[in-house]
Design a protein around this motif. Sequence first.
Motif, PDB file in Angstrom:
ATOM      1  N   THR A   8       2.011   9.587  -6.087  1.00 53.52           N
ATOM      2  CA  THR A   8       2.195  10.804  -5.280  1.00 53.52           C
ATOM      3  C   THR A   8       3.508  11.782  -5.657  1.00 53.52           C
ATOM      4  N   VAL A  44       0.913  -1.057  -0.002  1.00 57.92           N
ATOM      5  CA  VAL A  44      -0.048   0.019   0.009  1.00 57.92           C
ATOM      6  C   VAL A  44       0.770   1.200   0.144  1.00 57.92           C
ATOM      7  N   LEU A  45       2.072   1.418   0.925  1.00 58.03           N
ATOM      8  CA  LEU A  45       2.770   2.373   1.001  1.00 58.03           C
ATOM      9  C   LEU A  45       3.536   2.795  -0.458  1.00 58.03           C
ATOM     10  N   HIS A  78       8.995   3.729   3.559  1.00 59.07           N
ATOM     11  CA  HIS A  78       9.375   2.436   2.739  1.00 59.07           C
ATOM     12  C   HIS A  78      10.584   1.813   3.004  1.00 59.07           C
ATOM     13  N   VAL A 116       1.113   4.224  -3.002  1.00 61.67           N
ATOM     14  CA  VAL A 116       0.775   5.581  -2.785  1.00 61.67           C
ATOM     15  C   VAL A 116       1.868   6.331  -2.905  1.00 61.67           C
ATOM     16  N   GLN A 117       3.121   6.035  -2.796  1.00 66.10           N
ATOM     17  CA  GLN A 117       4.153   6.957  -2.959  1.00 66.10           C
ATOM     18  C   GLN A 117       4.607   7.025  -4.291  1.00 66.10           C
ATOM     19  N   LEU A 150       7.407   9.314   2.576  1.00 64.04           N
ATOM     20  CA  LEU A 150       6.873   8.161   2.452  1.00 64.04           C
ATOM     21  C   LEU A 150       8.082   7.008   1.880  1.00 64.04           C
TER      22      LEU A 150
END
Length: 326
Positions: free
Chosen positions: A276, A268-269, A286, A272-273, A282
């Motif tokens: 974005t 998920v991380l 990570h 998202v990174q 982030l």
Amino acid sequence: MDPVRTPFSLLAERWQPSSAMVRRAAFAALVMSVVIVVTGGAVRLTASGLGCTTWPRCTDESLTPTPEMGFHGVVEFTNRMLTYVLSAAVGWAILAARCHRPWRRQLTKLGWAQFWLVMSNAVLGGITVLTGLNPYTVALHLIAAMGLVWVALLMWERSGEGDGPPQPAVARPIVQLSYVLVVVIGLLVAAGTLVTGAGHHPGTPRDNKIVPRIPLDYDRLAQFHADLAFVSVGLAIAVLFVFAAVKTPPAARARARELLVVLLLQGVLGFVQYFTDVPEILVGLHMLGATLTWIAALRIPLALRVRTDGDAPAPLPAREPQAAAV
């Protein structure tokens, strides 16, 4: 003939730490090995990779950063100083293992292995600076740090076990499956270093065009990394079902669940990174997640074997046929 007396043996005559203290010392070394990964990432993410312009000095004339070097010099120099904190933690682990009674030689060897990994990685970090943050040396620097985490984890786990030979608690194919899982997670971490080497954070301000990058398409590398993440999650789920079916030790099943949770959070991380534009905070999270994922994977094979107490060899002959049957 009297045994050779060394400073370590003389200290051991006056100080015998408890098993609990040995375990705490090993854990402190493990924690610091994780911290040094995170702070090393912070150096790159704050564009402070060349905050100190040379190595082992910070500048040609000074061991410490000068006021003109500003924030970046402070960040890079602080990370270098944390290497001494890491060395102190490893030194404490070595001394605790050496002075414990009875002397646990294998733990002491693991402590010294950490020491030499710290020293070699410090040199590799210096080479990274001297080569102007070459992305390949940066990647090797991180992989070597993950190697340190591996040995530190092994010492911590071993500090809570006996000194007898390892005996499998499950059938050999199950152990081999756990090794495959570790290899895939290792490839996932290594692929992440390639994404970093071609990505948005070279370790210097973005207007600095001198720092080389890996000449591969960033999006394709990111996709390859994501594909390995999907494979890792799928394999982790398969391991969970297999462990439940063959009724592996509860600790192994618990660790497999922990790995799956960390992998899902990392996935998920990572998405998202990526969407974005990889913000620094982030990416730092990570990197921490990658280290925790590596630890979670490594702990699974260690839960699939037992070590008897090396000081109580009498029961071993009775168990030898059973171990051979497994």
